[in-house]
Every structure is written in C-alpha cells, then in structure tokens.
Design a protein around this motif. Sequence first.
Motif, mmCIF file in Angstrom:
data_model
loop_
_atom_site.group_PDB
_atom_site.id
_atom_site.type_symbol
_atom_site.label_atom_id
_atom_site.label_comp_id
_atom_site.label_asym_id
_atom_site.label_seq_id
_atom_site.Cartn_x
_atom_site.Cartn_y
_atom_site.Cartn_z
ATOM 1 N N ARG A 1 -8.298 5.763 -3.748
ATOM 2 C CA ARG A 1 -9.172 6.553 -2.883
ATOM 3 C C ARG A 1 -8.488 7.867 -2.514
ATOM 4 O O ARG A 1 -7.268 7.944 -2.396
ATOM 5 N N ILE A 2 -9.328 8.894 -2.314
ATOM 6 C CA ILE A 2 -8.891 10.172 -1.749
ATOM 7 C C ILE A 2 -9.430 10.251 -0.329
ATOM 8 O O ILE A 2 -10.628 10.051 -0.100
ATOM 9 N N VAL A 3 -8.560 10.534 0.635
ATOM 10 C CA VAL A 3 -9.003 10.787 2.006
ATOM 11 C C VAL A 3 -9.277 12.275 2.140
ATOM 12 O O VAL A 3 -8.432 13.113 1.823
ATOM 13 N N THR A 4 -10.479 12.619 2.595
ATOM 14 C CA THR A 4 -10.860 14.012 2.720
ATOM 15 C C THR A 4 -11.584 14.261 4.034
ATOM 16 O O THR A 4 -12.240 13.366 4.574
ATOM 17 N N TYR A 5 -11.452 15.493 4.527
ATOM 18 C CA TYR A 5 -12.171 15.918 5.725
ATOM 19 C C TYR A 5 -13.395 16.730 5.348
ATOM 20 O O TYR A 5 -14.078 17.273 6.216
ATOM 21 N N SER A 6 -13.663 16.824 4.040
ATOM 22 C CA SER A 6 -14.877 17.453 3.538
ATOM 23 C C SER A 6 -15.970 16.394 3.414
ATOM 24 O O SER A 6 -15.758 15.225 3.759
ATOM 25 N N GLN A 7 -17.124 16.789 2.866
ATOM 26 C CA GLN A 7 -18.233 15.853 2.689
ATOM 27 C C GLN A 7 -18.339 15.347 1.252
ATOM 28 O O GLN A 7 -19.338 14.730 0.883
ATOM 29 N N ASP A 8 -17.321 15.584 0.437
ATOM 30 C CA ASP A 8 -17.356 15.183 -0.976
ATOM 31 C C ASP A 8 -17.331 13.661 -1.120
ATOM 32 O O ASP A 8 -16.555 12.972 -0.438
ATOM 33 N N ILE B 1 -5.943 14.543 1.152
ATOM 34 C CA ILE B 1 -5.963 15.983 0.893
ATOM 35 C C ILE B 1 -6.365 16.683 2.198
ATOM 36 O O ILE B 1 -7.530 16.611 2.603
ATOM 37 N N PRO B 2 -5.421 17.335 2.879
ATOM 38 C CA PRO B 2 -5.713 17.892 4.209
ATOM 39 C C PRO B 2 -6.778 18.979 4.209
ATOM 40 O O PRO B 2 -7.551 19.082 5.171
ATOM 41 N N THR B 3 -6.798 19.833 3.165
ATOM 42 C CA THR B 3 -7.803 20.895 3.081
ATOM 43 C C THR B 3 -8.417 20.882 1.685
ATOM 44 O O THR B 3 -7.698 20.964 0.690
ATOM 45 N N TYR B 4 -9.746 20.770 1.627
ATOM 46 C CA TYR B 4 -10.431 20.778 0.339
ATOM 47 C C TYR B 4 -11.806 21.419 0.507
ATOM 48 O O TYR B 4 -12.509 21.088 1.467
ATOM 49 N N PRO B 5 -12.184 22.342 -0.387
ATOM 50 C CA PRO B 5 -11.401 22.870 -1.513
ATOM 51 C C PRO B 5 -10.332 23.859 -1.059
ATOM 52 O O PRO B 5 -10.448 24.443 0.015
ATOM 53 N N ASN C 1 -14.307 9.549 3.648
ATOM 54 C CA ASN C 1 -14.599 10.725 4.484
ATOM 55 C C ASN C 1 -14.253 10.418 5.936
ATOM 56 O O ASN C 1 -14.735 9.450 6.512
ATOM 57 N N THR C 2 -13.406 11.243 6.508
ATOM 58 C CA THR C 2 -13.026 11.044 7.903
ATOM 59 C C THR C 2 -12.772 12.407 8.529
ATOM 60 O O THR C 2 -13.218 13.432 8.023
ATOM 61 N N MET C 3 -12.078 12.453 9.630
ATOM 62 C CA MET C 3 -11.726 13.704 10.286
ATOM 63 C C MET C 3 -10.326 13.586 10.846
ATOM 64 O O MET C 3 -9.782 12.478 10.977
ATOM 65 N N ASN C 4 -9.725 14.715 11.152
ATOM 66 C CA ASN C 4 -8.436 14.682 11.823
ATOM 67 C C ASN C 4 -8.603 14.039 13.193
ATOM 68 O O ASN C 4 -9.616 14.252 13.872
ATOM 69 N N GLY C 5 -7.615 13.256 13.575
ATOM 70 C CA GLY C 5 -7.663 12.602 14.881
ATOM 71 C C GLY C 5 -6.365 12.784 15.637
ATOM 72 O O GLY C 5 -5.358 13.234 15.086
ATOM 73 N N ILE C 6 -6.384 12.450 16.896
ATOM 74 C CA ILE C 6 -5.182 12.433 17.726
ATOM 75 C C ILE C 6 -5.204 11.155 18.561
ATOM 76 O O ILE C 6 -6.220 10.458 18.627
ATOM 77 N N ILE C 7 -4.091 10.838 19.182
ATOM 78 C CA ILE C 7 -4.028 9.694 20.086
ATOM 79 C C ILE C 7 -4.358 10.193 21.498
ATOM 80 O O ILE C 7 -3.567 10.908 22.115
ATOM 81 N N PHE D 1 0.830 -1.195 0.000
ATOM 82 C CA PHE D 1 0.000 0.000 0.000
ATOM 83 C C PHE D 1 0.873 1.257 0.000
ATOM 84 O O PHE D 1 1.950 1.272 0.591
ATOM 85 N N ILE D 2 0.346 2.302 -0.662
ATOM 86 C CA ILE D 2 0.972 3.624 -0.641
ATOM 87 C C ILE D 2 -0.030 4.604 -0.030
ATOM 88 O O ILE D 2 -1.194 4.632 -0.425
ATOM 89 N N TYR D 3 0.430 5.393 0.927
ATOM 90 C CA TYR D 3 -0.397 6.461 1.511
ATOM 91 C C TYR D 3 0.404 7.742 1.374
ATOM 92 O O TYR D 3 1.519 7.866 1.897
ATOM 93 N N SER D 4 -0.144 8.727 0.648
ATOM 94 C CA SER D 4 0.585 9.965 0.399
ATOM 95 C C SER D 4 -0.250 11.168 0.810
ATOM 96 O O SER D 4 -1.433 11.268 0.459
ATOM 97 N N ARG D 5 0.369 12.074 1.529
ATOM 98 C CA ARG D 5 -0.267 13.358 1.849
ATOM 99 C C ARG D 5 -0.110 14.274 0.635
ATOM 100 O O ARG D 5 0.972 14.370 0.052
ATOM 101 N N TYR D 6 -1.171 14.942 0.263
ATOM 102 C CA TYR D 6 -1.208 15.760 -0.949
ATOM 103 C C TYR D 6 -0.534 17.103 -0.721
ATOM 104 O O TYR D 6 -0.794 17.793 0.258
ATOM 105 N N HIS D 7 0.349 17.458 -1.656
ATOM 106 C CA HIS D 7 1.001 18.760 -1.613
ATOM 107 C C HIS D 7 0.882 19.406 -2.986
ATOM 108 O O HIS D 7 1.853 19.883 -3.571
ATOM 109 N N LEU D 8 -0.328 19.351 -3.518
ATOM 110 C CA LEU D 8 -0.664 19.789 -4.860
ATOM 111 C C LEU D 8 -0.044 18.850 -5.902
ATOM 112 O O LEU D 8 0.906 18.131 -5.626
#
Length: 376
Positions: free
Chosen positions: A149-156, A114-118, A166-172, A84-91
């Motif tokens: 798949r695209i991981v997003t914190y929006s409702q798209d 994608i941390p912030t969308y749009p 669709n998920t949200m930022n989390g912490i431990i 598996f590859i998981y990449s944070r988007y930087h444009l």
Amino acid sequence: MKQLLYIAPVIIDFEKLNGVSKKILNQYKVFSKSYNVTLLSYGPDCLYYLNNDFFETIPLNQANRRLKMYSFINEKLSVNNYNFIYSRYHLCDLLFVNTLRILGRKAIKMVVEIPTYPYKKELLKSHNGFVRYFMDSSSNFLLRFFVGRIVTYSQDDKIYGIKAINTMNGIIYENVIPVQKKQFSSKEIHLISVSMTVICHGYDRLIEGINSYYKLGGDVNIIYHLVGEGEEIKKYKDLVLKYGIEKHVLFYGFKTSDDLDVLYEKADIAINSLAIHRIGLQTESTIKSKEYAAKGLPMVSSYTVDAFSSQDNSKYVYQISADETPVNINELIEFYKKMYENADHNITEEIRLASEKRCDMSVTLNGIIEYFNTAV
C-alpha cells in the motif's frame, strides 16, 4: 507483540524539533501502542536507531547520509524478522528498491508513505531536481513488486499501480494546550504562522495584502507574527522593509515549547498555506493546520483545510483564491468579526473539538494499522 520497522529518512534534531520531526516521533509513539517498533532516522550528523528504551547513534564517518542508511539496513537490519515495514518516501532509485527487496524477504506487509503527491512540478524547478525526478520516474514502477500500500494525503486511489490508503496528517491532541478564550477587539487583530517557510506557503500574499490595506487608509492594527525560518524569510523581510510595515509584521525565527505557546496566546487567526498552486497542488494536508486547529484557532487558507468537515470549513476557515492576488484584509477583518464579535460561546473549544475527531493521530493512522492487522 508484532514487529514494525519504521524507516524515516528525515533529520531529527532533538534540540530544535520541527513539525516533520514531531510527526515522525508521534507516529512512532502511536504505532508503539500496537507493535514493537524500531525507528531508523537521521540525526544532524549521524543515524538514529530507536527501539523502546534503546537509543543508538550511528556515526556517518563521512559517508553520504542516505547511503549510510541503506547500508545499515542491508547489513544490520535485514537479518531481523519484521512483520511490517513502514517507510517514508524520499524519492525512488534502484538502491531504495533493492533495500525493499531485501527487507521484503523478512516482512509480511510493506507500506510506503508519500508525504506530498504529486511532486513533479516542485522537483522540476531546479536542475538537481530534474536529475532526482528522472531517477525516481525511472524506477518507481518497480515498487509494486514489494509494496502493498501507498499512504497518501491526496485523493488518488492508486499510485504507481499500488492501492492507496487515503488519510491526512495528524497530531497527538493531548500534547497540545489550547489557547485561552479570545476577547473581541475592534481595534487590533493578531495573526500567526508557524512553519519552515517554502515557496508554497505564500506568506508574501499576506504581506502584500497588509501593505495594500494601509495604503488605502486602513485603521485596524494588524499584527502578523511570523514564526519560523527557511528559504523564504529573506524575501519576506525585504518586502516588509520595502513597504515600511515593520510594526505590522514581526519575525521571530524558530520557536518551540513555552516560547511558542506565548505567541499562540496572542493570536486570533492562524495562517495556513496560501500558495500551493505554485507547486502544482490543489489540496494539501499540512501538519501546521492540525496544530492550529488543536490550539483552537480559525484559519486563512487558499484551499479546503482537511482538519475540518466541509461544513466546518465554511465556519472556521477564510478561504482565499488560489492565485497570486494579495490577501484582502478588509474581508479578513469581517471573518474575524464573524468569529469573535458577539460570540456567546467558546470558538476555541469548538474548533478543537471539531477537528480532534478527524485528525488526532490515533484516527489518522487507523487505516494503516487496520491494513497491517488484516490477515494476508
């Protein structure tokens, strides 16, 4: 154990960890419970390459940080087999697409977060941003050929023609010590914000509100502890000096660990983002709101806080209008009273428990892990 490559083009300064850096390292930790994870990220003047107990720094040798990362992936990592590859988007640009194409030959599934969308409105505020947006919009349609798949914190449901998780930022949560039970005071209220400041945080709305409150004869001692650095700090300091409210707004710069915990212990209410409308957003999933909730603090926010259910938002969040009006301090005081006056229960404990079941990182990453583990 299956292999996961996590590409995170974020500067991690271990001497001065900010919220995003902590998030990357926490994701690495949680993913490592399910996979053998290799993390590639930026250091202040190098690349970081982590795998279990192996840690390597890769010098930039005057190369561009992003180009160095692409080069290292294409030359060194593309020979490895990853499930598996998981990449944070930087444009997006053609170099990024080509890197995904090369890695896709060796990986079963690929996910991009994608941390912030749009992000269009925020980017187009500068000339350099316009160029970056043009490069991104000219190439991001190609992602669908490699990304599952695209991981997003929006409702798209889809982004760039790719199904969304669709998920949200989390912490431990176990890493965060909650504050002690608060005692009600009719004379003094302590507020806190903890973040690298940017325009969408809108803390100037709170400063304007504090000024208006005292101009109209307010007599409750409001003390705002503003923790963090960033592009907006000078503007905030200039406002505070202009209004002569230095004793009500205290600046601390960057704080962490025990020093930050001491400030949290003083706080009664935390300040979430107050101006995401400035960058064209209606919702956001901030890391700081999760930290506030884990600490057990009620919040002020200009939008619904995803750390809570809608019912809990009405209990624990003072939601202000999404515009440029100053924060109404009289209403904030009433919110404080509702939280703490005559409380025969522990609000701190309530808030922490209500949010933990939604945004502990073991919960927020679950949809991604399920996608990876589902048979092709």
